[in-house]
Motif scaffolding. Structure first.
Motif, short mmCIF file in Angstrom:
data_model
loop_
_atom_site.label_atom_id
_atom_site.label_comp_id
_atom_site.label_asym_id
_atom_site.label_seq_id
_atom_site.Cartn_x
_atom_site.Cartn_y
_atom_site.Cartn_z
N PHE A 111 11.18 -2.46 -1.63
CA PHE A 111 10.77 -1.31 -2.46
C PHE A 111 11.78 -1.06 -3.57
CE2 PHE A 111 8.81 -0.22 1.75
CZ PHE A 111 7.49 -0.36 1.35
N ASP A 112 12.39 -2.14 -4.05
CA ASP A 112 13.34 -2.06 -5.16
C ASP A 112 14.51 -1.11 -4.88
OD1 ASP A 112 11.74 -3.85 -6.47
OD2 ASP A 112 10.81 -2.38 -7.81
N VAL A 134 0.72 2.20 6.14
CA VAL A 134 0.01 2.72 4.97
C VAL A 134 -0.76 1.60 4.27
CG1 VAL A 134 0.28 3.79 2.70
CG2 VAL A 134 1.54 4.70 4.65
N LYS A 135 -0.14 0.45 4.13
CA LYS A 135 -0.83 -0.68 3.50
C LYS A 135 -2.07 -1.07 4.31
CE LYS A 135 0.05 -5.32 1.62
NZ LYS A 135 -0.66 -6.21 2.55
N ILE A 159 5.61 4.87 -1.27
CA ILE A 159 4.18 4.54 -1.24
C ILE A 159 3.67 4.24 -2.65
CG2 ILE A 159 1.88 5.47 -0.77
CD1 ILE A 159 3.25 6.88 1.70
N LYS A 160 4.14 4.99 -3.63
CA LYS A 160 3.78 4.68 -5.02
C LYS A 160 4.28 3.29 -5.40
CE LYS A 160 3.44 9.37 -6.89
NZ LYS A 160 4.00 10.37 -7.84
N HIS A 166 2.01 -4.19 -4.87
CA HIS A 166 0.93 -4.96 -4.26
C HIS A 166 -0.38 -4.83 -5.03
CE1 HIS A 166 3.02 -6.25 -0.55
NE2 HIS A 166 3.77 -5.20 -0.81
N LYS A 167 -0.28 -4.15 -6.19
CA LYS A 167 -1.44 -4.02 -7.09
C LYS A 167 -2.68 -3.51 -6.35
CE LYS A 167 0.12 -7.51 -10.42
NZ LYS A 167 1.50 -7.59 -9.91
#
Length: 282
Positions: A111-112, A134-135, A159-160, A166-167
Motif C-alpha cells: 500500500f505504498d 475487502v478485496k 482501501i482507497k 488494483h484498478k
C-alpha cells in the motif's frame, strides 16, 4: 429484507440488478452495529438504488486471538436495526468458509507504505487482513460505491489505495465520525467498557480537541509531548500512541508546512479495551 449467507446467492441476486444498471452501494461491517454504522448505510441508501451490508467478523485482521474470540456477534440484533431503515437493503452474512475455504490466511499487499504507519506499527499484518477481506468482498458484491467511517482513517486511506492499485471499478467514500453525546467515537467495543472506563473515555476526544487548538500555534512535537503528559497523569486511560501525521502519506510530521493537511491519530487502552480516534487539524 433479504439475508444471504453464501456468495453465490448474493451474486445471483445482484447480477440482474447490475444488468438493469441499478447502482449498488456497499457498507462492509463486522457486525455489532451501532448508529455510526447506520449513518453509513443511510448515506449509501441516499445515493444508490440498492445497498448491501456485509456482516462478517474477519479472522485475518485480528492480531490478538482473544480479541477475535470476544468480538460481539449479534446478527439478529443487527438485522433488527437495519430493518428500521427504509430502502432496498440486502444483508450478506457469510461464514468464514464461504470467503476463505479451508485457508483463512491473508494475502500480502503493498500500500505504498501506508500500512507501516500508526496502526501498522502496533498491529503486525493487520492491513494485509483488511486488504484481503475487502478485496474479496468487492469482487463478490461488485459495488459502484462503498462507504467507510473516518474513525478508521488509516484503513480508509488503505482501501482507497487498494482500489487505485488494483484498478477496481468503484468509488470509495469516507464519512464523518459518528460520536456519542459526550464525544466518544462510536465503536462496537464501547459496549464492553466497564462503567468507570466508559465515564473516563470522553477524555480522549477532549484531548484531541485541545491538541487541535494548540496545533495552530505550537509545533507538532510540543503538542505530542503535551498529549503524552496528559495521559501519563490519567488514572485509568493508557496511551498507546498519539501521532500527528500528513493526511496523504500518514507519515509523522516533523515540521509543519502550510501546503499540507494534517490529522492527529490516537490509540488508548481503557482497561483491556482498545479505542482509536482522530481529528483533522487544519
Amino acid at each position: 429484507m433479504n439475508i444471504f449467507t453464501e456468495k453465490k446467492q448474493i451474486q445471483n441476486y445482484l447480477k440482474p440488478l447490475k444488468n438493469k444498471r441499478f447502482s449498488i452501494g456497499f457498507v462492509p461491517t463486522m457486525g455489532a452495529l451501532h448508529q455510526g454504522h447506520l449513518s453509513l448505510v443511510k448515506e449509501a441508501l441516499q445515493h444508490n438504488d440498492y445497498v448491501v451490508v456485509s456482516i462478517f467478523v474477519n479472522p485475518t485482521q485480528f492480531d490478538n486471538a482473544t480479541d477475535l474470540k470476544n468480538y460481539p456477534r449479534t446478527l439478529e440484533r443487527d438485522t433488527e436495526l437495519l430493518e428500521t431503515l427504509s430502502g432496498n437493503l440486502v444483508i450478506y452474512a457469510p461464514e468464514v468458509s464461504d470467503l476463505y475455504g479451508d485457508n483463512a490466511k491473508s494475502e500480502q499487499f503493498n500500500f505504498d507504505g501506508l500500512e507501516f504507519e500508526m496502526e501498522g506499527r502496533f498491529r503486525q499484518g493487520h492491513f494485509d487482513g483488511v486488504g484481503t477481506i475487502v478485496k474479496r468482498l468487492f469482487e463478490i458484491v461488485l459495488p459502484d460505491h462503498a462507504y467507510f467511517g473516518q474513525k478508521d482513517f488509516q484503513q480508509l486511506a488503505i482501501i482507497k489505495k487498494l482500489v487505485e492499485k488494483h484498478k477496481l471499478p468503484l468509488t470509495v467514500h469516507g464519512c464523518p465520525i459518528h460520536r456519542e453525546e459526550n464525544g466518544l467515537a462510536l465503536s462496537s467495543r464501547n459496549e464492553r467498557l466497564k462503567s468507570d472506563y466508559k465515564e473516563a473515555a470522553p477524555f480522549i476526544y477532549k484531548t484531541l480537541k485541545d491538541a487541535k487548538k494548540q496545533f495552530g500555534t505550537k509545533s507538532a512535537k510540543t503538542v505530542t509531548e503535551w498529549v503524552e503528559k496528559e495521559f501519563r497523569n490519567h488514572d485509568l486511560l493508557k496511551l498507546e500512541y498519539f501521532i500527528i501525521a500528513d493526511e496523504d502519506t500518514l507519515k509523522t510530521v516533523n515540521r509543519k508546512s502550510e501546503t499540507k493537511t494534517y490529522r492527529a491519530f490516537i490509540a488508548v487502552y481503557a482497561d483491556d479495551i482498545r479505542l482509536i480516534d482522530n481529528i483533522a487539524l487544519n
